[in-house]
Every structure is written in C-alpha cells, then in structure tokens.
Design a protein around this motif. Structure first.
Motif, PDB file in Angstrom:
ATOM      1  N   TYR A 260      -5.667 -13.834   5.208  1.00  0.00           N
ATOM      2  CA  TYR A 260      -4.303 -13.324   5.326  1.00  0.00           C
ATOM      3  C   TYR A 260      -3.964 -12.422   4.131  1.00  0.00           C
ATOM      4  N   ALA A 261      -4.270 -12.907   2.944  1.00  0.00           N
ATOM      5  CA  ALA A 261      -3.945 -12.157   1.728  1.00  0.00           C
ATOM      6  C   ALA A 261      -4.741 -10.854   1.653  1.00  0.00           C
ATOM      7  N   MET A 262      -6.006 -10.909   2.006  1.00  0.00           N
ATOM      8  CA  MET A 262      -6.843  -9.710   1.935  1.00  0.00           C
ATOM      9  C   MET A 262      -6.355  -8.661   2.923  1.00  0.00           C
TER      10      MET A 262
ATOM     11  N   GLU B 191      -9.173  -6.843  -6.289  1.00  0.00           N
ATOM     12  CA  GLU B 191      -8.519  -6.939  -7.599  1.00  0.00           C
ATOM     13  C   GLU B 191      -7.038  -7.312  -7.433  1.00  0.00           C
ATOM     14  N   VAL B 192      -6.364  -6.656  -6.486  1.00  0.00           N
ATOM     15  CA  VAL B 192      -4.964  -6.981  -6.210  1.00  0.00           C
ATOM     16  C   VAL B 192      -4.855  -8.422  -5.730  1.00  0.00           C
TER      17      VAL B 192
ATOM     18  N   GLY C   7      -2.894 -11.271  -7.610  1.00  0.00           N
ATOM     19  CA  GLY C   7      -1.805 -11.902  -6.875  1.00  0.00           C
ATOM     20  C   GLY C   7      -1.925 -13.409  -6.868  1.00  0.00           C
ATOM     21  N   PHE C   8      -3.125 -13.918  -6.641  1.00  0.00           N
ATOM     22  CA  PHE C   8      -3.297 -15.370  -6.651  1.00  0.00           C
ATOM     23  C   PHE C   8      -3.086 -15.946  -8.047  1.00  0.00           C
ATOM     24  N   LEU C   9      -3.453 -15.203  -9.082  1.00  0.00           N
ATOM     25  CA  LEU C   9      -3.181 -15.656 -10.441  1.00  0.00           C
ATOM     26  C   LEU C   9      -1.665 -15.819 -10.639  1.00  0.00           C
ATOM     27  N   LYS C  10      -0.893 -14.855 -10.115  1.00  0.00           N
ATOM     28  CA  LYS C  10       0.568 -14.953 -10.193  1.00  0.00           C
ATOM     29  C   LYS C  10       1.064 -16.158  -9.388  1.00  0.00           C
TER      30      LYS C  10
ATOM     31  N   TRP D 262       6.357 -16.038   0.931  1.00  0.00           N
ATOM     32  CA  TRP D 262       6.389 -15.977  -0.531  1.00  0.00           C
ATOM     33  C   TRP D 262       5.097 -15.346  -1.058  1.00  0.00           C
ATOM     34  N   LEU D 263       3.975 -15.758  -0.513  1.00  0.00           N
ATOM     35  CA  LEU D 263       2.683 -15.191  -0.900  1.00  0.00           C
ATOM     36  C   LEU D 263       2.639 -13.699  -0.595  1.00  0.00           C
TER      37      LEU D 263
END
Length: 192
Positions: free
Chosen positions: A35-37, A52-53, A57-60, A77-78
């Motif tokens: 989903y994120a990718m 990289e994004v 993003g997951f680090l945040k 939210w993600l």
C-alpha cells in the motif's frame, strides 16, 4: 517468513511499535509495504526514490506513532505521512520551479479527453505520469489522485494558488501530448 495467521492484529502491532519493538515495526512495515509503495511510486521519479520516501515515511510513523488517533483509520494516517514525506523529498531535490500566472494556466486548460485515459492500463498511465517534470507530477498527484485542493497544495509547497493551477494545467497538457505520441506510436506499429 510467518504466515498471515501469525501476524498480530493492528492494535497489537501498534502497541508493540509504541514500545519500540523491532519485531512489531518489521511486521507493520511488511503488512503495509505494498500500500505504502503504491503511494510513493506516484510521487518519486524512480523506484529507488520511492523506496527512499517509503523508508523515511515509515521512520516518521515509528517516531510519531503517539500522535496517531486510534479512532481514525490507520491507512489514512499512513497515507498522509507518506505524501508529506514525498513533498519533503521533492523540496530537498528541486531547487527551482517554473511557474506561470493564472491567465496562462486558464488558456492552457483544455477539456480532458476521458476516453484516452480510460483506455490506458494503470501501469501505462503511471508510466506517463512519471515522465512529467517533478513539479508537474507532484501537483498532478496531489490534486488529481489524492484530492487536495489548490489552496492546500499551495500551502504545503509554499507556492501561490495560481502556480498550483498552472502546474496542474501544464501537467495535463504534457500528459495529452504524451498520450498523442503514445497513440501515434501504437498506430504506426499496428500498420506495419
């Protein structure tokens, strides 16, 4: 790799992430990777840039998880964090944009040809969007795909509303030209 039945429920994963459990973080990352990718690929010019994004993003997500309101959908939210991270990356990579005034944007706006868009496969359309300049691609994605208003885009990118409208109009025009070229190439191949 564990099977799906061994993955804890989302509330349990989030609780583990709040405790800085590396295993919970890994499982959350794996669960939402696709989903994120898909979001990151829309904004980054390359797959490596999207990764990289995604990782930033997951680090945040992991460092700001206490800000997540659990009564709201986690995916939303993600998504917001990933889009904001993509915008941050864009700001870091692009030093200058080309802006036009509102009158030029209004003149460039032409009725959309929805038939051409509907005939394209998703991958082809994403490939064409990737060929837009970074500024045009960013505004196009924020407005057309993610539903932001021009006021929101202007505020987020630090540009005028007119520049946002102009970039969108130019993105659409560039996509029309790419579609014409694509259709011409397919016609030429079919008539050989």
């Amino acid at each position: 790799m564990s099977n799906a039945s061994n993955i804890p429920a989302l509330p349990e994963l989030l609780a583990g992430c709040l405790r800085n459990s590396r295993r919970s973080q890994e499982l959350l990352y794996r669960q939402f990777y696709g989903y994120a990718m898909s979001i990151c690929l829309r904004y980054a010019p390359t797959r490596e840039g999207a990764l990289e994004v995604l990782n930033d993003g997951f680090l945040k997500v992991f460092t700001r998880l206490e800000q997540y309101e659990q009564t709201q959908p986690f995916k939303g939210w993600l998504r917001r964090i990933l889009i904001n991270t993509a915008v941050d990356h864009y700001r870091q990579e692009v030093r200058h944009f080309y802006h036009e005034d509102v009158e030029q944007a209004d003149q460039a706006a032409v009725a959309e040809s929805t038939d051409a868009y509907s005939q394209l496969a998703y991958e082809e359309l994403m490939g064409l969007i990737q060929r837009l300049s970074p500024a045009y691609r960013l505004v196009f994605n924020l407005y057309v795909i993610d539903g932001f208003t021009h006021d929101e885009i202007a505020s987020q990118l630090g540009i005028s509303v007119g520049a946002s409208k102009s970039n969108l109009a130019r993105a659409r025009e560039n996509l029309r030209q790419l579609l014409k070229h694509l259709n011409y190439d397919e016609y030429a191949r079919a008539n050989r």
